[in-house]
Design an enzyme around this catalytic site. Structure first.
Site, mmCIF file in Angstrom:
data_model
loop_
_atom_site.group_PDB
_atom_site.id
_atom_site.type_symbol
_atom_site.label_atom_id
_atom_site.label_comp_id
_atom_site.label_asym_id
_atom_site.label_seq_id
_atom_site.Cartn_x
_atom_site.Cartn_y
_atom_site.Cartn_z
ATOM 1 N N GLU A 1 -6.208 19.336 -21.526
ATOM 2 C CA GLU A 1 -6.938 19.988 -22.667
ATOM 3 C C GLU A 1 -6.775 21.533 -23.006
ATOM 4 O O GLU A 1 -6.693 22.148 -22.074
ATOM 5 C CB GLU A 1 -8.556 19.943 -22.063
ATOM 6 C CG GLU A 1 -9.172 18.467 -21.717
ATOM 7 C CD GLU A 1 -10.758 18.420 -21.543
ATOM 8 O OE1 GLU A 1 -11.188 17.398 -21.374
ATOM 9 O OE2 GLU A 1 -11.254 19.688 -21.308
ATOM 10 N N ARG B 1 -17.071 6.750 -31.119
ATOM 11 C CA ARG B 1 -17.955 6.045 -29.936
ATOM 12 C C ARG B 1 -19.207 5.514 -30.418
ATOM 13 O O ARG B 1 -20.142 6.225 -30.938
ATOM 14 C CB ARG B 1 -18.299 7.338 -28.911
ATOM 15 C CG ARG B 1 -16.897 7.801 -28.339
ATOM 16 C CD ARG B 1 -17.066 8.748 -27.068
ATOM 17 N NE ARG B 1 -15.749 9.520 -26.584
ATOM 18 C CZ ARG B 1 -15.892 10.059 -25.726
ATOM 19 N NH1 ARG B 1 -17.223 10.258 -24.705
ATOM 20 N NH2 ARG B 1 -14.810 10.498 -25.144
ATOM 21 N N ARG C 1 -7.430 11.354 -15.065
ATOM 22 C CA ARG C 1 -7.898 10.082 -15.021
ATOM 23 C C ARG C 1 -7.635 9.532 -16.309
ATOM 24 O O ARG C 1 -7.139 10.015 -17.326
ATOM 25 C CB ARG C 1 -9.356 10.028 -15.204
ATOM 26 C CG ARG C 1 -10.122 10.845 -16.158
ATOM 27 C CD ARG C 1 -11.422 10.899 -16.241
ATOM 28 N NE ARG C 1 -11.851 11.357 -17.517
ATOM 29 C CZ ARG C 1 -12.114 12.567 -17.767
ATOM 30 N NH1 ARG C 1 -12.121 13.375 -16.690
ATOM 31 N NH2 ARG C 1 -12.519 12.732 -18.908
ATOM 32 N N ASN D 1 -7.199 16.674 -16.864
ATOM 33 C CA ASN D 1 -8.077 15.200 -16.470
ATOM 34 C C ASN D 1 -6.835 14.505 -15.678
ATOM 35 O O ASN D 1 -5.987 14.220 -16.331
ATOM 36 C CB ASN D 1 -8.976 14.626 -17.483
ATOM 37 C CG ASN D 1 -9.895 15.787 -17.954
ATOM 38 O OD1 ASN D 1 -10.669 16.621 -17.397
ATOM 39 N ND2 ASN D 1 -9.810 15.822 -19.505
ATOM 40 N N PHE E 1 -14.528 34.585 -24.614
ATOM 41 C CA PHE E 1 -15.369 33.225 -25.375
ATOM 42 C C PHE E 1 -14.660 32.914 -26.718
ATOM 43 O O PHE E 1 -14.379 33.960 -27.538
ATOM 44 C CB PHE E 1 -16.863 33.371 -25.742
ATOM 45 C CG PHE E 1 -17.307 32.072 -26.298
ATOM 46 C CD1 PHE E 1 -17.137 30.976 -25.713
ATOM 47 C CD2 PHE E 1 -17.983 32.500 -27.427
ATOM 48 C CE1 PHE E 1 -18.044 29.966 -26.407
ATOM 49 C CE2 PHE E 1 -18.857 31.383 -28.127
ATOM 50 C CZ PHE E 1 -18.514 29.990 -27.470
ATOM 51 N N LYS F 1 -18.134 13.615 -26.501
ATOM 52 C CA LYS F 1 -17.283 13.416 -27.591
ATOM 53 C C LYS F 1 -17.847 12.258 -28.488
ATOM 54 O O LYS F 1 -18.416 11.370 -27.962
ATOM 55 C CB LYS F 1 -15.814 13.085 -27.266
ATOM 56 C CG LYS F 1 -15.166 14.507 -26.505
ATOM 57 C CD LYS F 1 -13.976 13.902 -25.802
ATOM 58 C CE LYS F 1 -13.365 15.267 -25.130
ATOM 59 N NZ LYS F 1 -12.328 14.802 -24.276
ATOM 60 N N VAL G 1 -11.831 8.099 -22.162
ATOM 61 C CA VAL G 1 -12.246 7.316 -23.099
ATOM 62 C C VAL G 1 -11.476 6.928 -24.267
ATOM 63 O O VAL G 1 -11.546 5.958 -24.797
ATOM 64 C CB VAL G 1 -13.723 7.837 -23.468
ATOM 65 C CG1 VAL G 1 -14.440 6.998 -24.510
ATOM 66 C CG2 VAL G 1 -14.771 7.986 -22.184
ATOM 67 N N LYS H 1 -17.698 30.361 -16.011
ATOM 68 C CA LYS H 1 -17.577 29.100 -15.815
ATOM 69 C C LYS H 1 -17.348 28.834 -14.366
ATOM 70 O O LYS H 1 -16.675 29.576 -13.529
ATOM 71 C CB LYS H 1 -16.140 28.292 -16.466
ATOM 72 C CG LYS H 1 -16.140 28.595 -17.904
ATOM 73 C CD LYS H 1 -14.727 27.938 -18.347
ATOM 74 C CE LYS H 1 -14.773 28.169 -20.120
ATOM 75 N NZ LYS H 1 -13.489 27.001 -20.498
ATOM 76 N N LYS I 1 -10.815 24.406 -11.057
ATOM 77 C CA LYS I 1 -10.289 25.004 -12.414
ATOM 78 C C LYS I 1 -9.623 26.359 -12.299
ATOM 79 O O LYS I 1 -8.784 26.285 -13.114
ATOM 80 C CB LYS I 1 -11.467 25.249 -13.370
ATOM 81 C CG LYS I 1 -12.439 23.827 -13.512
ATOM 82 C CD LYS I 1 -11.460 22.481 -14.014
ATOM 83 C CE LYS I 1 -12.377 21.543 -13.719
ATOM 84 N NZ LYS I 1 -11.628 19.979 -13.898
HETATM 85 C C1 MV4 Z 1 -14.565 27.375 -23.800
HETATM 86 C C2 MV4 Z 1 -15.373 27.716 -25.245
HETATM 87 C C3 MV4 Z 1 -14.884 28.688 -25.539
HETATM 88 N N1 MV4 Z 1 -14.086 29.567 -24.726
HETATM 89 N N2 MV4 Z 1 -13.935 28.156 -23.268
HETATM 90 C C4 MV4 Z 1 -16.551 23.058 -23.309
HETATM 91 C C5 MV4 Z 1 -15.971 21.774 -22.293
HETATM 92 C C6 MV4 Z 1 -15.192 22.687 -21.223
HETATM 93 N N3 MV4 Z 1 -13.914 21.633 -21.262
HETATM 94 C C7 MV4 Z 1 -14.803 23.998 -21.785
HETATM 95 N N4 MV4 Z 1 -15.538 24.164 -23.052
HETATM 96 C C8 MV4 Z 1 -15.590 25.112 -23.773
HETATM 97 N N5 MV4 Z 1 -14.774 26.147 -23.134
HETATM 98 C C9 MV4 Z 1 -13.643 29.303 -23.822
HETATM 99 N N6 MV4 Z 1 -12.872 30.432 -23.209
HETATM 100 C C10 MV4 Z 1 -15.752 26.784 -25.950
HETATM 101 C C11 MV4 Z 1 -15.974 25.489 -25.117
HETATM 102 C C12 MV4 Z 1 -16.641 24.512 -25.814
HETATM 103 C C13 MV4 Z 1 -16.011 23.179 -26.150
HETATM 104 C C14 MV4 Z 1 -14.850 22.834 -25.798
HETATM 105 C C15 MV4 Z 1 -14.026 21.682 -26.295
HETATM 106 C C16 MV4 Z 1 -14.848 20.870 -27.145
HETATM 107 C C17 MV4 Z 1 -16.117 21.129 -27.310
HETATM 108 C C18 MV4 Z 1 -17.006 22.352 -26.848
HETATM 109 C C19 MV4 Z 1 -18.080 22.490 -27.213
HETATM 110 C C20 MV4 Z 1 -18.723 23.586 -26.688
HETATM 111 C C21 MV4 Z 1 -17.958 24.618 -26.162
#
Ligand code: MV4
Length: 442
Positions: A276, A338, A292, A290, A203, A238, A295, A159, A116
């Site tokens: 994303e 889903r 790929r 991603n 965040f 999802k 879904v 992360k 990432k």
């Molecule tokens: C985040 C975030 C808030 N701030 N990054 C969750 C899946 C992964 N692809 C990254 N995710 C998140 N990253 C920052 N800087 C909140 C999430 C997140 C989230 C993101 C997309 C869809 C659903 C989610 C559910 C919880 C947290």
């Protein structure tokens, strides 16, 4: 053009791939595990090969056995679907070295996007911004780590660079938690992914999850197929996705879409991909790419009329992209629910025999599923047993159609989340389209 494709997956996406191959005049080989003898996909492929026991690590994840299956059946290409080996760069490399075309981007692109930090640094060069933070390996000295975090500010999120899809993340709300959280995140990342490198991002509290679909031919031609909103999720699974994403700042979006296409052209991206983003206060923040099929690809197919799986196979066969960006017109609206075999309150998986089954139909209704009446849902795999997709001229008609289709759906003998979907789509929040990733927790 490929003559025979081995499909290294199971369930609805295997059937989806078989359908695309049939329309292209390509023979298909299904693989299956001992726990999957009843799957409908096996009856629609030209051949099938058992690759091992129900335990996925001994079958759908066993690369040498899958390559042997491709060999004995005279397959010339391997379709990975999603999950399992779909984003395993080493598997893609092994396929190609063994003389089977991996249907997807080249292994180097998969490897880069799988890391990432690397992915963020690549897309940044194309004007695609990630969430502000620290996108490098952290220093060993705790005081320096604290200094970096204080500059970003709290709350922040730690992360794992080898993580993704929500795995290996830790939210940190104040500096006294920081060092401990970093320590735990590193340990979890090492255990989970064999790589303890972590990075920091600010965040974002209440974003939407919006993604961009791209297609490239591996020869420098690429287009985008617009957006999907995938904010309705629970524990990073999802539940509902829709295309296009509603109520997005047009200027910002057009900029992001153009940058995504430039990136794919420049990388000679081959096949389909998804970028994303988090979206909050009219700003897009790149999360990950991603490499790929996803879904939720059907909602994009419904609003564009483009068969994404065919595009993957055509690109892998060396065909030039014949669709230009101007050909793409996003028309109408599509929603996917889903359908999971799980308990409606506890969300605990509910495997077992489907005693009665009737799936909805009619105008604008699509069901992608490999189950049927009498089928036993095995306990060894993901609980998703199908996808209900509706299409209509606009979002409100699409919701009305989904309500009708969910009411028609009969699945007896196991628990499903059909009632949960009915509740969600009838809430004012969903109907207004103004929801974010916290929808299920509020
Ligand atoms: C985040 C975030 C808030 N701030 N990054 C969750 C899946 C992964 N692809 C990254 N995710 C998140 N990253 C920052 N800087 C909140 C999430 C997140 C989230 C993101 C997309 C869809 C659903 C989610 C559910 C919880 C947290």
């Amino acid at each position: 053009m490929s003559k025979k494709v081995l499909i290294a997956n199971r369930g609805e996406i295997s059937l989806r791939a078989i359908r695309a191959c049939k329309e292209l005049g390509i023979k298909t080989v299904s693989i299956y595990s001992e726990g999957d003898k009843e799957l409908k996909s096996l009856r629609f492929s030209d051949e099938s090969v058992c690759v091992g026991p129900a335990d996925p690590t001994k079958s759908y994840l066993d690369a040498p056995t899958i390559l042997s299956a491709a060999d004995v059946t005279g397959s010339d290409a391997i379709y990975p679907g999603y999950g399992f080996l779909a984003e395993d760069y080493s598997f893609a490399e092994q396929c190609n070295l063994s003389g089977f075309k991996f249907i997807g981007p080249n292994s180097e692109t998969i490897r880069q996007m799988g890391d990432k930090i690397t992915a963020k640094s690549i897309v940044t060069k194309y004007g695609i911004d990630g969430v502000p933070g620290f996108n490098n390996k952290l220093p060993d000295d705790d005081d320096e780590v604290l200094k970096i975090a204080n500059e970003i500010g709290y709350p922040l999120i730690v992360k794992a660079t080898a993580g993704g899809g929500g795995r290996g993340m830790k939210i940190v709300r104040s500096s006294n938690e920081l060092i401990n959280s970093v320590q735990i995140a590193k340990q979890e990342a090492l255990n989970g992914f064999g790589n303890d490198v972590v990075y920091f991002e600010k965040f974002i509290e209440n974003p939407r999850h919006i993604e961009v679909q791209v297609v490239g031919d591996g020869k420098g031609n690429a287009i985008h197929l617009g957006t999907r909103d995938c904010s309705i999720q629970r524990r990073h699974q999802k539940l509902i996705e829709e295309a296009p994403a509603s109520d997005v700042d047009k200027k910002k979006l057009d900029e992001v879409l153009e940058n995504c296409v430039t990136l794919c052209k420049d990388l000679n991206y081959e096949g389909v991909g998804t970028l994303e983003f988090l979206y909050e206060n009219e700003c897009f923040y790149f999360l990950e790419m991603n490499t790929r099929i996803q879904v939720e690809h059907p909602v994009t197919e419904m609003v564009t009329g483009i068969d994404l799986v065919k595009q993957q196979i055509l690109a892998a066969s060396g065909e030039r992209l014949t669709i230009s960006q101007n050909d793409i017109k996003i028309k109408g609206h599509s929603i996917e629910c889903r359908i999971n075999a799980e308990h409606p309150e506890s969300f605990i998986p509910s495997p077992g025999k489907i005693s009665q089954y009737h799936q909805p139909g009619g105008l604008g209704v699509r069901v992608d599923s490999a189950v049927y009446q009498g089928y036993s849902v095995p306990p060894h795999y993901d609980s998703m047993i199908g996808k209900l997709i509706t299409y209509a001229d606009n979002r409100s008609e699409c919701i009305a159609r989904m309500k009708r289709a969910l009411e028609e759906y009969v699945i007896m003998g196991i628990n499903t989340n059909i009632q949960m979907h009915q509740k969600i789509i009838m809430t004012e929040e969903f109907k207004s389209g103004k929801y974010d990733i916290n929808f299920m927790s509020t």
